[in-house]
Scaffold this active site. Structure first.
Site, short mmCIF file in Angstrom:
data_model
loop_
_atom_site.label_atom_id
_atom_site.label_comp_id
_atom_site.label_asym_id
_atom_site.label_seq_id
_atom_site.Cartn_x
_atom_site.Cartn_y
_atom_site.Cartn_z
CE LYS A 116 -0.71 0.55 4.98
NZ LYS A 116 0.05 1.81 5.08
CB THR A 117 3.99 2.24 1.80
OG1 THR A 117 3.43 1.94 3.08
CG2 THR A 117 4.85 3.48 1.91
CG ASP A 177 -1.13 5.10 5.10
OD1 ASP A 177 -1.69 4.11 4.61
OD2 ASP A 177 -0.02 5.06 5.67
CD GLU A 178 -2.37 1.72 8.11
OE1 GLU A 178 -3.42 1.06 8.01
OE2 GLU A 178 -1.24 1.19 8.18
CD GLN A 183 -3.79 -5.28 7.94
OE1 GLN A 183 -2.84 -5.14 8.71
NE2 GLN A 183 -3.64 -5.19 6.63
NE ARG A 207 0.64 -7.93 11.17
CZ ARG A 207 0.51 -7.15 10.12
NH1 ARG A 207 1.43 -6.26 9.85
NH2 ARG A 207 -0.53 -7.25 9.31
#
Length: 761
Positions: free
Chosen positions: A31-32, A223-224, A254, A610
């Site tokens: 995503k970044t 973002d997020e 998430q 993770r």
């Protein structure tokens, strides 16, 4: 910039700049990368950097994004972007426009500590009981109100707040909120939540100002987005409702921060908020193996409130999910220790391993296990169990009970909880002790200090009598009995258990875990014929507290330990997830709320994703809670992962009738096939709740006439140490002892009259 470096989904998301867009980015999907390329693409298309607004949740994320953009375009253009956290960007706007709300340009920003100090002062000025009106609870309530854009004038109209205040007997919260806002305004100060609230008010009451900033920001990126609260969502709408050029990136799977005010509906209903919005899904996971991605996907598909996606991995299939069933919480901690040691012997670095847990209180047993096994560890985004405030307070009470002359412990707890012995009184006591060449305890004992008024002397006398009473019991009471008396008579229990906020719940869990740990210490030492006094316990605890004082370099080779919330955004080759039991994970507090249960499932999804190469799940069939052993059922989440993703069940050790220690496992990366447990699965892939927590067994212990009931080679079970084999039996009657080599807890010599042993049938 080469767009061919992106996969097809990423590229499509980057190229969409003429319509609102929602980018659903699965775990590890880049995503970044999409955000940075999109900003770079906007700049390539001729947009000026100061016309682009990019909002993040952390300064670290903003720095990383800016650095990446600088490599794609130029450092000069990257530096000119309006990029930063919500609070930092809105603070910049308020520096320019704050005068419209009555603030000077040089307003102060109060941090959490400043805010809490002011609230504490207001409570004192209103002559309110700070045990009822706990400053931290009031602070949280004011924060919640602001994040929902509720002003003091409208506070009482919110039924949820009103009912909660009546239940907690904090009916004057609205008045405190009103006074707090007035004092902040008088001081030309804003707290962090004001930066959101005041930005919204600024745009709402000043249309020309909103128009100006809409004209400034031609494109807004967030973002997020799944972590945004109501206030953030509303401000983004204010900035984009004219041009509709907005791109939000996030993953509804998430969304795990509702306790901080995050509202998952912001991302779930984005396409309703912005008609004509385009949806892009980044479904390729570049982080984890196929097994991890598919298992996590199977889990999260059980949530109803979600944006459906099919996350996949093109990495290797990888190891199956390892599932370890432990007899107890102690056995679970020892299993984790054993497997971490084995992985390290096989060549893996400690820093490649993370141990995740649902609650902070779970860390104690794992920390103790790592300390005993000399495994270095580091607590991420938190502190070690023994360094937490409520634990240090109890330890200081216990130390003072043993040694009333311990001035550091006395200084810490003489007014905790508050009993009217403030800093001024304490300073006078220490000065008097220095002048008389004696200890502070002797000054308190004498009770004749003329500088103190009668009320203060009376309170000091009460404190002295309480500690002296504890001191007299040190020689007669076991550690747990004394600890229970201390937390009750000192007021610690009532004080800590009076709150209902998330941090209050965490403190309550920690205190209960500490008391349970002391009870377990007494039970275990009694079985082994060792000391059970508070002196013995403090001697043991000093190892852990001494380790806490040793600073570990952040780059040192240490196992990472953290709550799952703290693990968000991190990744590790190997991830252990502990405590997968009903009532623990999912939390018992979510049982009646389908919405909260879905967040628990998302939390488990975050934990699994993770891991890059291996996920290890553990659960205990029993845990020591509230001073006694309680049996547990495996988490419902385990049955939501298809059996095909787990390793085949085999015995974790080879057990024979010969009197030898359990054999060491052969080193390898894969944990599956060694202790992996699929107990409870049937062919229909349904979880069968175990009707009896442990196998049928014959009870040994009290009333045993001699060692004849046990013989060398007998396989036994212990409620806390797990499975073991008897190596030796000696003595008769009440002096009978058995040496047992436990599978995970090592070799122990147990007094049979106290031992919680059963023979495996």
């Amino acid at each position: 910039m080469n767009l061919e470096e992106l996969n097809e989904s990423q590229r499509e998301a980057v190229l969409c700049i003429d319509a609102p867009s929602l980018v659903i980015a699965g775990a590890g999907s880049g995503k970044t990368r999409v955000l940075t390329y999109k900003v770079a693409y906007l700049l390539e298309q001729g947009m000026q950097p100061w016309n682009i607004l990019a909002l993040t949740f952390t300064n670290k994320a903003a720095r990383e994004m800016r650095d990446r953009i600088a490599t794609l375009v130029s450092p000069e253009k990257a530096a000119a972007l309006w990029m930063g956290t919500f609070h930092s960007i809105f603070a910049r706007i308020l520096r320019v426009e704050g005068h419209r709300l009555g603030y000077d340009t040089n307003y102060t920003i109060y941090d959490t500590s400043d805010s809490l100090s002011l609230i504490r002062l207001i409570i004192r000025e209103m002559n309110l009981d700070d045990k009822v009106y706990k400053p931290s609870a009031i602070q949280n309530r004011i924060c919640a109100a602001k994040n929902h854009l509720i002003l003091p004038s409208g506070y009482r109209a919110v039924r949820e707040f009103r009912d909660s205040d009546e239940m907690t007997k904090r009916t004057l919260t609205a008045e405190i909120y009103s006074r707090y806002q007035e004092r902040c305004k008088q001081a030309n100060a804003m707290d962090f939540d004001d930066l959101l609230l005041n930005t919204w008010l600024l745009f709402r009451h000043n249309p020309e100002v909103k128009d100006h900033w809409q004209e400034r920001f031609h494109f807004v990126l967030v973002d997020e987005y799944q972590d945004t609260n109501y206030a953030q969502h509303q401000i983004i709408q204010q900035l984009t409702d004219r041009r509709q050029r907005v791109c939000v990136v996030g993953d509804d799977a998430q969304s795990i921060y509702s306790f901080r005010g995050a509202d998952i509906d912001n991302i779930l209903h984005f396409q309703e908020t912005y008609s004509g919005a385009r949806l892009f899904k980044l479904e390729r996971n570049y982080r984890s193996t196929q097994t991890i991605v598919n298992a996590a996907g199977s889990l999260i598909r059980n949530n109803r409130g979600q944006i459906t996606k099919n996350v996949f991995s093109e990495k290797e299939v990888g190891n199956p999910i390892a599932l370890f069933s432990a007899y107890s919480d102690i056995d679970e901690a020892n299993i984790i220790l054993r497997e971490v040691q084995r992985l390290h012997r096989s060549g893996l670095r400690y820093k490649d391993i993370a141990v995740l847990y649902r609650t902070n209180a779970q860390s104690r047993k794992i920390e103790d296990s790592f300390l005993s096994g000399r495994v270095p560890y580091r607590i991420y985004a938190g502190m070690s169990f023994y360094q937490r405030e409520e634990i240090k307070d109890l330890l200081c009470y216990l130390r003072l009970s043993v040694n009333p002359y311990d001035e550091e412990s006395l200084r810490r707890i003489i007014n905790k909880p508050a009993r009217g012995i403030g800093d001024t009184t304490l300073k006078k006591l220490f000065m008097a002790a220095v002048e008389a060449g004696t200890s502070v305890w002797e000054v308190i004992k004498a009770g004749t200090l003329p500088e103190l008024n009668s009320g203060t002397r009376s309170r000091l006398k009460g404190f002295y009598e309480m500690i002296e009473g504890f001191h007299q019991s040190v020689a007669t009471d076991d550690a747990h009995t004394l600890a229970m008396r201390v937390v009750t008579e000192s007021g610690l229990r009532d004080y800590i258990f009076s709150g209902h906020e998330p941090e209050d719940i965490s403190k309550q869990e920690n205190l209960q875990e500490m008391l349970d740990g002391i009870a377990a210490f007494v039970a275990d030492n009694q079985e082994q014929g060792l000391g059970i006094s508070i002196v013995d316990y403090l001697q043991m605890a000093s190892l852990a507290t001494d380790f806490d004082r040793t600073r570990i370099d952040k780059d040192a080779d240490c196992v990472g330990m953290m709550t799952i919330h703290s693990a968000k955004g991190l990744e590790f080759p190997i991830v252990f997830i502990a405590g997968l039991e009903e009532g623990l994970f999912p939390s018992e507090m979510t049982a009646e709320s389908p919405r909260e249960l879905e967040e628990e499932r998302r939390l488990f999804y975050v934990a699994m994703t993770r891991a890059e190469r291996q996920v290890v799940l553990t659960y205990a069939k029993s845990r020591f809670r509230n001073g006694k052993m309680e049996y547990s059922s495996p988490s419902r989440f385990l049955r939501e992962i298809p059996q095909e993703f787990f390793g085949k069940q085999t015995s974790s050790q080879t057990w024979t009738s010969r009197p030898s220690r359990p054999s060491r496992p052969s080193p390898s990366l894969s944990l599956v096939g060694r202790g992996a447990d699929t107990t409870g699965w049937d062919r229909g892939n349904r979880w069968n709740k175990l009707s009896t927590p442990l196998p049928t067994r014959e009870r040994l212990g009290e009333g045993l006439e001699g060692p004849g009931a046990l013989s060398v080679g007998t396989v036994v079970l212990h409620d806390r140490f797990g499975r073991g084999v008897v190596q030796a039996v000696e003595g008769t009657g009440i002096d009978a002892k058995a040496t047992v080599a436990f599978e995970n807890a090592g070799t122990k010599v147990l007094m049979l009259r106290f031992a919680k042993l059963t023979v495996e049938q």
